[in-house]
Design a protein around this motif. Structure first.
Motif, PDB file in Angstrom:
ATOM      1  N   GLY A   1       0.831  -1.193   0.000  1.00 62.92           N
ATOM      2  CA  GLY A   1       0.000   0.000   0.000  1.00 62.92           C
ATOM      3  C   GLY A   1       0.866   1.243   0.000  1.00 62.92           C
ATOM      4  O   GLY A   1       2.094   1.176  -0.054  1.00 62.92           O
ATOM      5  N   GLY A   2       0.198   2.396   0.055  1.00 68.14           N
ATOM      6  CA  GLY A   2       0.950   3.640   0.144  1.00 68.14           C
ATOM      7  C   GLY A   2       0.794   4.559  -1.038  1.00 68.14           C
ATOM      8  O   GLY A   2       1.283   5.687  -1.022  1.00 68.14           O
ATOM      9  N   GLY A   3       0.141   4.106  -2.103  1.00 63.93           N
ATOM     10  CA  GLY A   3      -0.084   4.982  -3.239  1.00 63.93           C
ATOM     11  C   GLY A   3       0.956   4.856  -4.337  1.00 63.93           C
ATOM     12  O   GLY A   3       1.849   4.011  -4.282  1.00 63.93           O
ATOM     13  N   PHE A   4       0.851   5.730  -5.329  1.00 69.37           N
ATOM     14  CA  PHE A   4       1.632   5.603  -6.564  1.00 69.37           C
ATOM     15  C   PHE A   4       3.130   5.613  -6.339  1.00 69.37           C
ATOM     16  O   PHE A   4       3.887   4.932  -7.026  1.00 69.37           O
ATOM     17  CB  PHE A   4       1.236   6.713  -7.547  1.00 69.37           C
ATOM     18  N   SER A   5       3.591   6.381  -5.361  1.00 76.11           N
ATOM     19  CA  SER A   5       5.034   6.549  -5.187  1.00 76.11           C
ATOM     20  C   SER A   5       5.717   5.306  -4.632  1.00 76.11           C
ATOM     21  O   SER A   5       6.942   5.176  -4.724  1.00 76.11           O
ATOM     22  CB  SER A   5       5.326   7.746  -4.271  1.00 76.11           C
ATOM     23  N   THR A   6       4.942   4.392  -4.062  1.00 75.48           N
ATOM     24  CA  THR A   6       5.528   3.176  -3.494  1.00 75.48           C
ATOM     25  C   THR A   6       5.560   2.028  -4.497  1.00 75.48           C
ATOM     26  O   THR A   6       6.183   0.995  -4.235  1.00 75.48           O
ATOM     27  CB  THR A   6       4.739   2.708  -2.261  1.00 75.48           C
ATOM     28  N   LEU A   7       4.890   2.202  -5.625  1.00 78.55           N
ATOM     29  CA  LEU A   7       4.719   1.098  -6.574  1.00 78.55           C
ATOM     30  C   LEU A   7       5.749   1.165  -7.690  1.00 78.55           C
ATOM     31  O   LEU A   7       5.797   2.128  -8.460  1.00 78.55           O
ATOM     32  CB  LEU A   7       3.303   1.116  -7.160  1.00 78.55           C
ATOM     33  N   THR A   8       6.549   0.112  -7.808  1.00 82.55           N
ATOM     34  CA  THR A   8       7.551   0.013  -8.864  1.00 82.55           C
ATOM     35  C   THR A   8       6.948  -0.668 -10.092  1.00 82.55           C
ATOM     36  O   THR A   8       5.833  -1.217 -10.045  1.00 82.55           O
ATOM     37  CB  THR A   8       8.747  -0.815  -8.386  1.00 82.55           C
ATOM     38  N   ASP A   9       7.693  -0.670 -11.187  1.00 82.00           N
ATOM     39  CA  ASP A   9       7.257  -1.411 -12.368  1.00 82.00           C
ATOM     40  C   ASP A   9       7.016  -2.877 -12.025  1.00 82.00           C
ATOM     41  O   ASP A   9       6.061  -3.492 -12.509  1.00 82.00           O
ATOM     42  CB  ASP A   9       8.321  -1.326 -13.470  1.00 82.00           C
ATOM     43  N   GLU A  10       7.875  -3.420 -11.194  1.00 81.11           N
ATOM     44  CA  GLU A  10       7.737  -4.829 -10.825  1.00 81.11           C
ATOM     45  C   GLU A  10       6.432  -5.086 -10.074  1.00 81.11           C
ATOM     46  O   GLU A  10       5.766  -6.098 -10.308  1.00 81.11           O
ATOM     47  CB  GLU A  10       8.920  -5.260  -9.962  1.00 81.11           C
ATOM     48  N   HIS A  11       6.050  -4.185  -9.182  1.00 81.12           N
ATOM     49  CA  HIS A  11       4.783  -4.333  -8.466  1.00 81.12           C
ATOM     50  C   HIS A  11       3.606  -4.355  -9.441  1.00 81.12           C
ATOM     51  O   HIS A  11       2.721  -5.207  -9.358  1.00 81.12           O
ATOM     52  CB  HIS A  11       4.586  -3.177  -7.475  1.00 81.12           C
ATOM     53  N   TRP A  12       3.601  -3.400 -10.373  1.00 80.85           N
ATOM     54  CA  TRP A  12       2.517  -3.333 -11.350  1.00 80.85           C
ATOM     55  C   TRP A  12       2.490  -4.587 -12.220  1.00 80.85           C
ATOM     56  O   TRP A  12       1.420  -5.159 -12.470  1.00 80.85           O
ATOM     57  CB  TRP A  12       2.688  -2.093 -12.230  1.00 80.85           C
ATOM     58  N   GLU A  13       3.641  -5.009 -12.674  1.00 83.81           N
ATOM     59  CA  GLU A  13       3.709  -6.185 -13.546  1.00 83.81           C
ATOM     60  C   GLU A  13       3.272  -7.449 -12.807  1.00 83.81           C
ATOM     61  O   GLU A  13       2.569  -8.297 -13.376  1.00 83.81           O
ATOM     62  CB  GLU A  13       5.135  -6.338 -14.087  1.00 83.81           C
ATOM     63  N   ASP A  14       3.655  -7.576 -11.544  1.00 84.91           N
ATOM     64  CA  ASP A  14       3.257  -8.749 -10.763  1.00 84.91           C
ATOM     65  C   ASP A  14       1.738  -8.804 -10.577  1.00 84.91           C
ATOM     66  O   ASP A  14       1.128  -9.874 -10.687  1.00 84.91           O
ATOM     67  CB  ASP A  14       3.942  -8.742  -9.395  1.00 84.91           C
ATOM     68  N   GLU A  15       1.124  -7.661 -10.271  1.00 81.04           N
ATOM     69  CA  GLU A  15      -0.333  -7.642 -10.076  1.00 81.04           C
ATOM     70  C   GLU A  15      -1.073  -7.954 -11.375  1.00 81.04           C
ATOM     71  O   GLU A  15      -2.048  -8.716 -11.373  1.00 81.04           O
ATOM     72  CB  GLU A  15      -0.787  -6.276  -9.542  1.00 81.04           C
ATOM     73  N   LEU A  16      -0.615  -7.402 -12.477  1.00 73.08           N
ATOM     74  CA  LEU A  16      -1.265  -7.672 -13.761  1.00 73.08           C
ATOM     75  C   LEU A  16      -1.059  -9.123 -14.183  1.00 73.08           C
ATOM     76  O   LEU A  16      -1.972  -9.754 -14.735  1.00 73.08           O
ATOM     77  CB  LEU A  16      -0.728  -6.725 -14.832  1.00 73.08           C
ATOM     78  N   ARG A  17       0.109  -9.658 -13.910  1.00 68.40           N
ATOM     79  CA  ARG A  17       0.383 -11.052 -14.262  1.00 68.40           C
ATOM     80  C   ARG A  17      -0.530 -11.994 -13.476  1.00 68.40           C
ATOM     81  O   ARG A  17      -1.131 -12.916 -14.042  1.00 68.40           O
ATOM     82  CB  ARG A  17       1.849 -11.381 -13.986  1.00 68.40           C
TER      83      ARG A  17
ATOM     84  N   GLY B   1     -12.209  -3.457  -8.121  1.00 72.14           N
ATOM     85  CA  GLY B   1     -12.131  -3.095  -9.525  1.00 72.14           C
ATOM     86  C   GLY B   1     -13.029  -1.934  -9.881  1.00 72.14           C
ATOM     87  O   GLY B   1     -12.822  -1.258 -10.894  1.00 72.14           O
ATOM     88  N   LYS B   2     -14.041  -1.673  -9.058  1.00 71.39           N
ATOM     89  CA  LYS B   2     -14.923  -0.530  -9.271  1.00 71.39           C
ATOM     90  C   LYS B   2     -14.633   0.615  -8.299  1.00 71.39           C
ATOM     91  O   LYS B   2     -14.920   1.767  -8.591  1.00 71.39           O
ATOM     92  CB  LYS B   2     -16.395  -0.956  -9.115  1.00 71.39           C
ATOM     93  N   LEU B   3     -14.097   0.279  -7.135  1.00 78.62           N
ATOM     94  CA  LEU B   3     -13.862   1.309  -6.136  1.00 78.62           C
ATOM     95  C   LEU B   3     -12.532   1.057  -5.432  1.00 78.62           C
ATOM     96  O   LEU B   3     -12.477   0.443  -4.378  1.00 78.62           O
ATOM     97  CB  LEU B   3     -14.998   1.329  -5.108  1.00 78.62           C
ATOM     98  N   PRO B   4     -11.437   1.548  -5.997  1.00 79.17           N
ATOM     99  CA  PRO B   4     -10.110   1.314  -5.406  1.00 79.17           C
ATOM    100  C   PRO B   4      -9.874   2.181  -4.175  1.00 79.17           C
ATOM    101  O   PRO B   4     -10.435   3.269  -4.040  1.00 79.17           O
ATOM    102  CB  PRO B   4      -9.166   1.711  -6.543  1.00 79.17           C
ATOM    103  N   LEU B   5      -9.044   1.663  -3.281  1.00 77.31           N
ATOM    104  CA  LEU B   5      -8.575   2.435  -2.129  1.00 77.31           C
ATOM    105  C   LEU B   5      -7.088   2.695  -2.372  1.00 77.31           C
ATOM    106  O   LEU B   5      -6.262   1.809  -2.196  1.00 77.31           O
ATOM    107  CB  LEU B   5      -8.791   1.643  -0.834  1.00 77.31           C
ATOM    108  N   TRP B   6      -6.744   3.902  -2.779  1.00 84.33           N
ATOM    109  CA  TRP B   6      -5.404   4.176  -3.292  1.00 84.33           C
ATOM    110  C   TRP B   6      -4.301   3.836  -2.298  1.00 84.33           C
ATOM    111  O   TRP B   6      -3.232   3.366  -2.685  1.00 84.33           O
ATOM    112  CB  TRP B   6      -5.279   5.636  -3.730  1.00 84.33           C
ATOM    113  N   GLU B   7      -4.563   4.041  -1.002  1.00 81.84           N
ATOM    114  CA  GLU B   7      -3.501   3.839  -0.035  1.00 81.84           C
ATOM    115  C   GLU B   7      -3.301   2.378   0.341  1.00 81.84           C
ATOM    116  O   GLU B   7      -2.349   2.030   1.042  1.00 81.84           O
ATOM    117  CB  GLU B   7      -3.769   4.657   1.236  1.00 81.84           C
ATOM    118  N   ILE B   8      -4.174   1.492  -0.154  1.00 84.51           N
ATOM    119  CA  ILE B   8      -4.109   0.082   0.219  1.00 84.51           C
ATOM    120  C   ILE B   8      -3.930  -0.842  -0.977  1.00 84.51           C
ATOM    121  O   ILE B   8      -3.107  -1.755  -0.957  1.00 84.51           O
ATOM    122  CB  ILE B   8      -5.384  -0.327   1.000  1.00 84.51           C
ATOM    123  N   ASN B   9      -4.686  -0.630  -2.058  1.00 83.93           N
ATOM    124  CA  ASN B   9      -4.743  -1.662  -3.106  1.00 83.93           C
ATOM    125  C   ASN B   9      -4.725  -1.098  -4.524  1.00 83.93           C
ATOM    126  O   ASN B   9      -5.355  -1.665  -5.418  1.00 83.93           O
ATOM    127  CB  ASN B   9      -5.989  -2.531  -2.913  1.00 83.93           C
TER     128      ASN B   9
END
Length: 263
Positions: free
Chosen positions: A95-111, A144-152
């Protein structure tokens, strides 16, 4: 219950594959479909202790090799599947928002939450289309309809992508005899969810129940005042894959205790 209604819910003669079917929502769905008469195949990354009621394939569905192994076994042993429940998924990014998320985090979640489903659908859909019959259920999330930016944030975006993919796929294959539906649970009282609430509660000084209420209040609260039980999600899936739901496709069913059903 009348004989005609029971007949509409039966899955006798059907083979169902549920990914992530040894615990939580996946296990509840596997048990529910088996109760309705289906031959049930489940997957898991590791073999759990104790005897399994259903045919288990040990494979990591987040990999191409794992998917290939599952497809090979269900095709050779069962001749394909009539019902596919894409249940594997989860929140792995911090969690923590956009600044905590690396490319690897995004790629892992999408994968994990999108590509795993896309890959397995692509492998098993041709067999359904050939028979002009089949049902695919994608297990998504209210996030998927209502994200909580600081968590998920990354998880929620991956589930939103799954929702869009599911809608597009449903429209593509509806005329070919295959139904595709999405089920989006809110909070479900599974072991990982309870552990997640305990972790958040510990960092804020609240109890797990207080933390769940705090989070649900962000989107108006849960009118039913509790999390769902896995069996309640399974009951919905059991209906959607049955002949009684033969005219249903493309929809995303929110099972959230009334929280954001109207969103």
């Amino acid at each position: 219950m009348s004989d005609s209604l029971l007949q509409g819910l039966t899955l006798e003669g059907k083979t169902a594959l549920i990914t992530g079917g040894t615990k939580g929502i996946g296990k509840a769905i596997a048990d529910r479909l088996a109760y309705a008469g289906a031959t049930v195949v489940i997957t898991a990354r590791t073999s759990p202790e104790g005897d399994q009621k259903h045919h288990l394939i040990v494979a990591d569905m987040a990999t191409t090799a794992g998917t290939a192994a599952v497809v090979k076994e269900v095709t050779e042993k069962f001749g394909g599947v009539d019902i596919l429940v894409d249940n594997v998924g989860g929140l792995t990014a911090p969690g923590g928002g956009f600044s905590t998320l690396t490319d690897e985090h995004w790629e892992d979640e999408l994968r994990l939450n999108l590509l795993t489903t896309v890959r397995l659908d692509r492998a098993l859909l041709p067999g359904m289309i050939e028979k002009k019959s089949g049902v695919i259920i994608h297990i998504s999330s209210v996030a998927g309809k209502l994200p909580l930016w600081e968590i998920n944030m990354a998880y929620a975006v991956s589930k939103a992508a799954l929702n869009s993919y599911s809608k597009a796929l449903a429209n593509e294959v509806a005329s070919k005899g295959v139904r595709v539906l999405t089920v989006s649970p809110g909070g479900v009282a599974t072991a990982p969810m309870i552990q997640f609430m305990e972790h958040l509660a510990a960092s804020s000084g609240a109890t797990p129940n207080e933390m769940y209420k705090t989070l649900s209040d962000r989107f108006g609260g849960v009118p039913m005042g509790r999390m769902a039980e896995p069996e309640e999600v399974a009951s919905l899936v059991g209906f959607l894959v049955s002949p009684a739901a033969a005219y249903l496709t493309s929809a995303n069913y929110m099972i959230d205790g009334g929280a954001i059903s109207g969103v």
